[in-house]
Each structure stands twice: as C-alpha cells, then as structure tokens.
Motif scaffolding. Structure first.
Motif, PDB file in Angstrom:
ATOM      1  N   VAL A  28       0.849  -1.194   0.000  1.00 45.63           N
ATOM      2  CA  VAL A  28       0.000   0.000   0.000  1.00 45.63           C
ATOM      3  C   VAL A  28       0.883   1.242   0.000  1.00 45.63           C
ATOM      4  O   VAL A  28       1.903   1.302   0.685  1.00 45.63           O
ATOM      5  N   GLN A  29       0.468   2.252  -0.757  1.00 43.91           N
ATOM      6  CA  GLN A  29       1.309   3.445  -0.931  1.00 43.91           C
ATOM      7  C   GLN A  29       0.905   4.605  -0.031  1.00 43.91           C
ATOM      8  O   GLN A  29       1.735   5.430   0.321  1.00 43.91           O
ATOM      9  N   VAL A  30      -0.385   4.695   0.318  1.00 44.53           N
ATOM     10  CA  VAL A  30      -0.853   5.800   1.159  1.00 44.53           C
ATOM     11  C   VAL A  30      -1.791   5.248   2.232  1.00 44.53           C
ATOM     12  O   VAL A  30      -2.746   4.517   1.921  1.00 44.53           O
ATOM     13  N   ILE A  31      -1.497   5.598   3.476  1.00 45.20           N
ATOM     14  CA  ILE A  31      -2.347   5.233   4.615  1.00 45.20           C
ATOM     15  C   ILE A  31      -2.696   6.501   5.360  1.00 45.20           C
ATOM     16  O   ILE A  31      -1.818   7.334   5.643  1.00 45.20           O
ATOM     17  N   SER A  32      -3.947   6.664   5.682  1.00 38.52           N
ATOM     18  CA  SER A  32      -4.363   7.776   6.521  1.00 38.52           C
ATOM     19  C   SER A  32      -5.412   7.264   7.481  1.00 38.52           C
ATOM     20  O   SER A  32      -6.317   6.520   7.067  1.00 38.52           O
ATOM     21  N   ALA A  33      -5.319   7.633   8.742  1.00 35.28           N
ATOM     22  CA  ALA A  33      -6.279   7.125   9.719  1.00 35.28           C
ATOM     23  C   ALA A  33      -6.249   7.977  10.972  1.00 35.28           C
ATOM     24  O   ALA A  33      -5.279   8.713  11.223  1.00 35.28           O
ATOM     25  N   TYR A  34      -7.315   7.870  11.732  1.00 36.03           N
ATOM     26  CA  TYR A  34      -7.418   8.530  13.030  1.00 36.03           C
ATOM     27  C   TYR A  34      -7.672   7.436  14.060  1.00 36.03           C
ATOM     28  O   TYR A  34      -8.556   6.605  13.866  1.00 36.03           O
ATOM     29  N   PRO A  35      -6.907   7.393  15.135  1.00 33.25           N
ATOM     30  CA  PRO A  35      -7.028   6.258  16.065  1.00 33.25           C
ATOM     31  C   PRO A  35      -8.351   6.243  16.820  1.00 33.25           C
ATOM     32  O   PRO A  35      -8.817   7.274  17.285  1.00 33.25           O
ATOM     33  N   ILE A  36      -8.924   5.061  16.921  1.00 33.65           N
ATOM     34  CA  ILE A  36     -10.114   4.862  17.762  1.00 33.65           C
ATOM     35  C   ILE A  36     -10.112   3.410  18.212  1.00 33.65           C
ATOM     36  O   ILE A  36      -9.887   2.495  17.412  1.00 33.65           O
ATOM     37  N   THR A  37     -10.363   3.178  19.477  1.00 34.90           N
ATOM     38  CA  THR A  37     -10.439   1.818  20.018  1.00 34.90           C
ATOM     39  C   THR A  37     -11.636   1.093  19.401  1.00 34.90           C
ATOM     40  O   THR A  37     -12.715   1.678  19.287  1.00 34.90           O
ATOM     41  N   PRO A  38     -11.452  -0.161  19.004  1.00 32.57           N
ATOM     42  CA  PRO A  38     -10.293  -1.059  19.093  1.00 32.57           C
ATOM     43  C   PRO A  38      -9.500  -1.157  17.777  1.00 32.57           C
ATOM     44  O   PRO A  38      -8.842  -2.151  17.552  1.00 32.57           O
ATOM     45  N   GLN A  39      -9.564  -0.120  16.966  1.00 35.32           N
ATOM     46  CA  GLN A  39      -8.834  -0.127  15.693  1.00 35.32           C
ATOM     47  C   GLN A  39      -7.394   0.334  15.842  1.00 35.32           C
ATOM     48  O   GLN A  39      -6.554   0.076  14.974  1.00 35.32           O
ATOM     49  N   THR A  40      -7.062   1.038  16.923  1.00 39.84           N
ATOM     50  CA  THR A  40      -5.806   1.780  17.029  1.00 39.84           C
ATOM     51  C   THR A  40      -4.564   0.936  16.736  1.00 39.84           C
ATOM     52  O   THR A  40      -3.597   1.432  16.141  1.00 39.84           O
ATOM     53  N   LEU A  41      -4.580  -0.324  17.150  1.00 45.48           N
ATOM     54  CA  LEU A  41      -3.395  -1.169  16.948  1.00 45.48           C
ATOM     55  C   LEU A  41      -3.028  -1.290  15.472  1.00 45.48           C
ATOM     56  O   LEU A  41      -1.851  -1.478  15.135  1.00 45.48           O
ATOM     57  N   ILE A  42      -4.014  -1.198  14.594  1.00 40.58           N
ATOM     58  CA  ILE A  42      -3.723  -1.331  13.155  1.00 40.58           C
ATOM     59  C   ILE A  42      -2.819  -0.194  12.695  1.00 40.58           C
ATOM     60  O   ILE A  42      -1.749  -0.417  12.109  1.00 40.58           O
ATOM     61  N   VAL A  43      -3.239   1.023  12.949  1.00 36.56           N
ATOM     62  CA  VAL A  43      -2.482   2.168  12.427  1.00 36.56           C
ATOM     63  C   VAL A  43      -1.180   2.380  13.202  1.00 36.56           C
ATOM     64  O   VAL A  43      -0.193   2.870  12.643  1.00 36.56           O
ATOM     65  N   SER A  64      -9.321  13.887  11.988  1.00 38.02           N
ATOM     66  CA  SER A  64     -10.598  13.204  12.202  1.00 38.02           C
ATOM     67  C   SER A  64     -10.729  12.049  11.216  1.00 38.02           C
ATOM     68  O   SER A  64      -9.974  11.950  10.238  1.00 38.02           O
ATOM     69  N   GLU A  65     -11.719  11.200  11.450  1.00 39.23           N
ATOM     70  CA  GLU A  65     -11.979  10.099  10.531  1.00 39.23           C
ATOM     71  C   GLU A  65     -12.514  10.603   9.195  1.00 39.23           C
ATOM     72  O   GLU A  65     -12.261   9.999   8.144  1.00 39.23           O
ATOM     73  N   PHE A  66     -13.296  11.674   9.211  1.00 41.02           N
ATOM     74  CA  PHE A  66     -13.767  12.239   7.950  1.00 41.02           C
ATOM     75  C   PHE A  66     -12.571  12.619   7.081  1.00 41.02           C
ATOM     76  O   PHE A  66     -12.516  12.311   5.881  1.00 41.02           O
ATOM     77  N   ALA A  67     -11.582  13.264   7.703  1.00 40.13           N
ATOM     78  CA  ALA A  67     -10.385  13.660   6.967  1.00 40.13           C
ATOM     79  C   ALA A  67      -9.582  12.441   6.519  1.00 40.13           C
ATOM     80  O   ALA A  67      -8.970  12.450   5.443  1.00 40.13           O
ATOM     81  N   ALA A  68      -9.587  11.382   7.324  1.00 42.37           N
ATOM     82  CA  ALA A  68      -8.835  10.172   6.963  1.00 42.37           C
ATOM     83  C   ALA A  68      -9.378   9.573   5.666  1.00 42.37           C
ATOM     84  O   ALA A  68      -8.613   9.244   4.750  1.00 42.37           O
ATOM     85  N   LEU A  69     -10.700   9.423   5.586  1.00 47.00           N
ATOM     86  CA  LEU A  69     -11.268   8.841   4.364  1.00 47.00           C
ATOM     87  C   LEU A  69     -11.154   9.823   3.194  1.00 47.00           C
ATOM     88  O   LEU A  69     -10.918   9.413   2.056  1.00 47.00           O
ATOM     89  N   ALA A  70     -11.284  11.113   3.477  1.00 46.72           N
ATOM     90  CA  ALA A  70     -11.115  12.101   2.411  1.00 46.72           C
ATOM     91  C   ALA A  70      -9.689  12.058   1.861  1.00 46.72           C
ATOM     92  O   ALA A  70      -9.468  12.223   0.649  1.00 46.72           O
ATOM     93  N   THR A  71      -8.736  11.799   2.729  1.00 48.64           N
ATOM     94  CA  THR A  71      -7.338  11.756   2.300  1.00 48.64           C
ATOM     95  C   THR A  71      -7.060  10.548   1.408  1.00 48.64           C
ATOM     96  O   THR A  71      -6.429  10.671   0.354  1.00 48.64           O
ATOM     97  N   ALA A  85      -8.515   2.708   8.252  1.00 52.74           N
ATOM     98  CA  ALA A  85      -9.173   1.816   9.212  1.00 52.74           C
ATOM     99  C   ALA A  85      -9.940   2.661  10.209  1.00 52.74           C
ATOM    100  O   ALA A  85      -9.565   3.798  10.503  1.00 52.74           O
ATOM    101  N   THR A  86     -11.013   2.074  10.741  1.00 53.45           N
ATOM    102  CA  THR A  86     -11.803   2.825  11.712  1.00 53.45           C
ATOM    103  C   THR A  86     -12.696   1.881  12.500  1.00 53.45           C
ATOM    104  O   THR A  86     -12.585   0.656  12.394  1.00 53.45           O
ATOM    105  N   SER A  87     -13.621   2.462  13.258  1.00 59.47           N
ATOM    106  CA  SER A  87     -14.516   1.693  14.095  1.00 59.47           C
ATOM    107  C   SER A  87     -15.643   2.602  14.585  1.00 59.47           C
ATOM    108  O   SER A  87     -15.430   3.810  14.767  1.00 59.47           O
TER     109      SER A  87
END
Length: 400
Positions: A28-43, A64-71, A85-87
């Motif tokens: 994968v070339q680009v990852i963007s995410a905002y941490p939230i339990t229980p997803q945080t371990l992924i990012v 924010s998660e909105f910005a993560a998916l927009a990115t 990734a999110t939850s």
C-alpha cells in the motif's frame, strides 16, 4: 483444502496486526487514519512498519476520521493504492465520504473493527456499525478468525481494483474478540503476494494529476437521469463482484491452500434439515454448538455470511433449499425493525419453512456455546412439535 504452493511462515498475531501485515504485503502506498479503540493497533503497527523501513508508504496523520477517508479518497483518485481503518463512531464520522468514495468508483480498502455505537459509551463488540453502511456502495466482508482477517484484507485489494468492480471494500473484524486476540496464522512471502497482487494500474478508472486530462468530479450533472444511470452501473458492479470474489478466492486458494466459499461458507449443511445463519467471530461458538447438537441427533448445519455486499442471495437460497427451518443470529439491531441479517434473509425463506431471527450479543455480552445450543435446540423442538413458525424478531438477553 487445496495444496498450497506459496512459501508461508507461521506467525502469531492479533487481528489488528494481521490487518497491518496484509497492508504491508500489499505494498500500500498511502495510509491515513485517526485512532479509535479497538482499531488503534492497526495504524500504530503500520506507522512502526513505515518508520522501520518495512513498508515504503506515506502515512498521513489527520484530525478526524472524515479527513482520513477524504485523504485516501484523494490518494486513490491520484492513482495510489490506499488504505484506512476505523470503528464505530469513527465510521459514522466518515459517513458522507463513504458514499463519495463508492460513487466515485475509487478502489481502496478499509478495515472496520466492529464496536458498539453509543450512547451509552461502550467499546465492546457489536455489528451495528458495519451493517449501517450496507447501502453506501461498498463491498462488505466479515471475517471469522485472525487468519481470515489477513486473507480477506489482502484479497480485498484485488477485488476492489478489478475493472469489473471498481468499488471500495470494507473488511470487518470483531472488536477485541479478533482485533486483540492472538492466533497462529500462515503468511505467504512477499514474492508470492506480488505474483498474486500486482501493482495497481493508476489510470484505472482514471487518475487526477497535475497537467493531466481534465475531468469533472462532484459537479451537478446535466440532468438527474445521470444519477440514476450511475446507481445502475454500481449495481452491475456489485453483481460482477460476486463472480470476481469467487475468481479471486479460487486463485488465492491455489496459492495458499485456503479456498473459502466465495460469499458464504456452510458447515455440515449437506444433510442438514435446519440451517443456522450468522456472520463474524461468534460463528465459531455456533459451530461448536452444532457439533454438540449433531451428537444429540439434531440434523443442523451453519451457514456463515462472509460477504454481505454483494448480497449472497443465490448462495443462501441454494443452501436453504429443502430445509425445514432457518434460524438467524444477529449481533446488531435496526431500530424499529429488528436484526439486519434476519430482515435481509427472511425474504429468501419460503413460507412453509420455519424461520426465526434472534438478536443477541448487542452491547458486547458473550453468548456461550451452551446458550447457542439451547436456542437452536429450542427452535428445532418447537418446529417439530408445532409446525413452521414465522418470527422475524426476538431478543435473547440473559439475566445473569
């Protein structure tokens, strides 16, 4: 199980780290995410991989998660292989962008670690968050164990980027039950993954780039019919996805020896007169309950939904053809209606076949093998005694 040709290494990983491992091997070339339990371990794990040079990718921290998916939406439009990734509440914070990503026909992959949506505040497991996005245009899978979490994440890129699909894919895994539980899994080599998953063609379906071809995204169409045509094309892609998923898993099975059913997986269904339907990690407990009931003489099997979108109507119909009863377990609740799975499946069940939907585990409480066995036994006994029932919604809440 077919003979594996890939060179694989046995590792012990929690589900979140299995997702990260699949992202690494997918290059994968680009990852963007905002941490939230229980997803945080992924990012967190992906950021470590990038900092150590194990993965050459851009990790973009956002507010924010909105910005993560927009990115990642922008990255995919620019031709990159992208992941987020999110939850729970984070997924709902993305909700508008979910529809934009699907209707823009952008291939990308997102892990959704399922979790209760508050109030009250609750970080435990439930499927209501993942199932709430079923109308947005995403292909939606749900894994049963950590091995499948890895396999489903890796194959999701092939499915999403296929020219016959070109829709984003959400990979669901049960919060804490899989995300934070370590299990052994087999991981193929980078060389074998590269042969299975070639680099993404950045110009399919299109690429937004400086000085590139001028295209329009998001403007008002010349007439409203265009919108209807777009939805019809998305529907065709969802139908195509059924065939693509089968092809991808067929090829993946030859490589790794793990050839799951395309959209569903049925256990002890060949001679079953009753079918229990579920999705996610607790299906393992239902399998144990069914094994116990088989020893007691009950002719029952388990049908697991692996992909809810595209909806596996043909597969479900073929498995329940000729049975006497169908029992559906939902770990979710659609307010004012009932269980989501039960609602979608009931229409496929003939009226002369007994049907019951059970909502359980909502809020994260565990349902034991003993409790599953008792609920299944009670459904079969009542059907045999009183004839077919038609119960769309019932609740199982133990008063412990």
């Amino acid at each position: 199980m077919t003979q594996a040709v890939a060179r694989q290494v046995r590792k012990v990983l929690v589900g979140d780290h299995a997702v990260a491992e699949a992202v690494r091997l997918a290059r994968v070339q680009v990852i963007s995410a905002y941490p939230i339990t229980p997803q945080t371990l992924i990012v967190e794990r992906i950021s470590e991989m990038i900092s150590k040079g194990e993965l050459k990718a851009d990790f973009i921290r956002v507010e924010s998660e909105f910005a993560a998916l927009a990115t990642v939406y922008g990255a995919a439009a620019g031709g990159a292989r992208a992941f987020t990734a999110t939850s729970s509440h984070g997924l709902f914070y993305m909700y508008e962008m979910l529809w934009w990503a699907a209707a823009s026909r952008l291939p990308l992959v997102m892990a959704v670690v399922t979790r209760v949506v508050g109030p009250p505040w609750n970080i435990h497991n439930e499927h209501s968050d993942l199932l709430a996005i079923r109308d947005s245009g995403w292909v939606i899978g749900m894994a049963q164990n950590v091995q499948e979490v890895f396999d489903m994440t890796l194959t999701a890129f092939r499915i999403s980027e296929d020219e016959r699909v070109l829709l984003p894919v959400a990979v669901g895994l049960d919060g804490f039950i899989l995300s934070h539980t370590a299990e052994p899994l087999d991981v193929p080599s980078q060389e074998d993954v590269d042969s299975f998953l070639p680099p993404r063609n950045p110009r399919i379906p299109y690429v937004v780039e400086p000085n590139g071809e001028a295209i329009t995204m998001g403007n008002l169409p010349k007439d409203d019919v265009y919108h209807a045509i777009l939805k019809e094309l998305m529907d065709e892609s969802m139908e195509n996805a059924k065939k693509v998923i089968a092809e991808v898993y067929g090829e993946y099975g030859k490589l790794t020896g793990r050839n799951y059913g395309p959209l569903t997986e049925c256990y002890r269904c060949g001679d079953a007169k009753y079918i229990v339907i579920s999705m996610g990690a607790w299906t393992g407990d239902i399998l144990n309950a069914v094994n116990r009931l088989r020893n007691e003489g009950y002719p029952v099997g388990v049908l697991r939904i692996r992909y809810l979108r595209p909806f596996p109507d043909e597969e479900i119909s073929s498995w329940i053809n000729g049975v006497k009863g169908v029992l559906v377990f939902d770990r979710d609740y659609s307010a004012g209606y009932g269980g989501v799975l039960a609602g979608e499946i009931m229409g496929l069940v003939p009226h002369n076949v007994s049907f019951k939907g059970v909502i359980a585990g909502v809020g994260g409480f565990d349902v034991s093998v003993d409790e599953f066995a008792e609920l299944i036994r009670d459904f079969i006994d009542k059907t045999e005694r009183d004839g077919p029932m038609r119960v769309r919604k019932s609740w199982y809440i133990p008063r412990r």
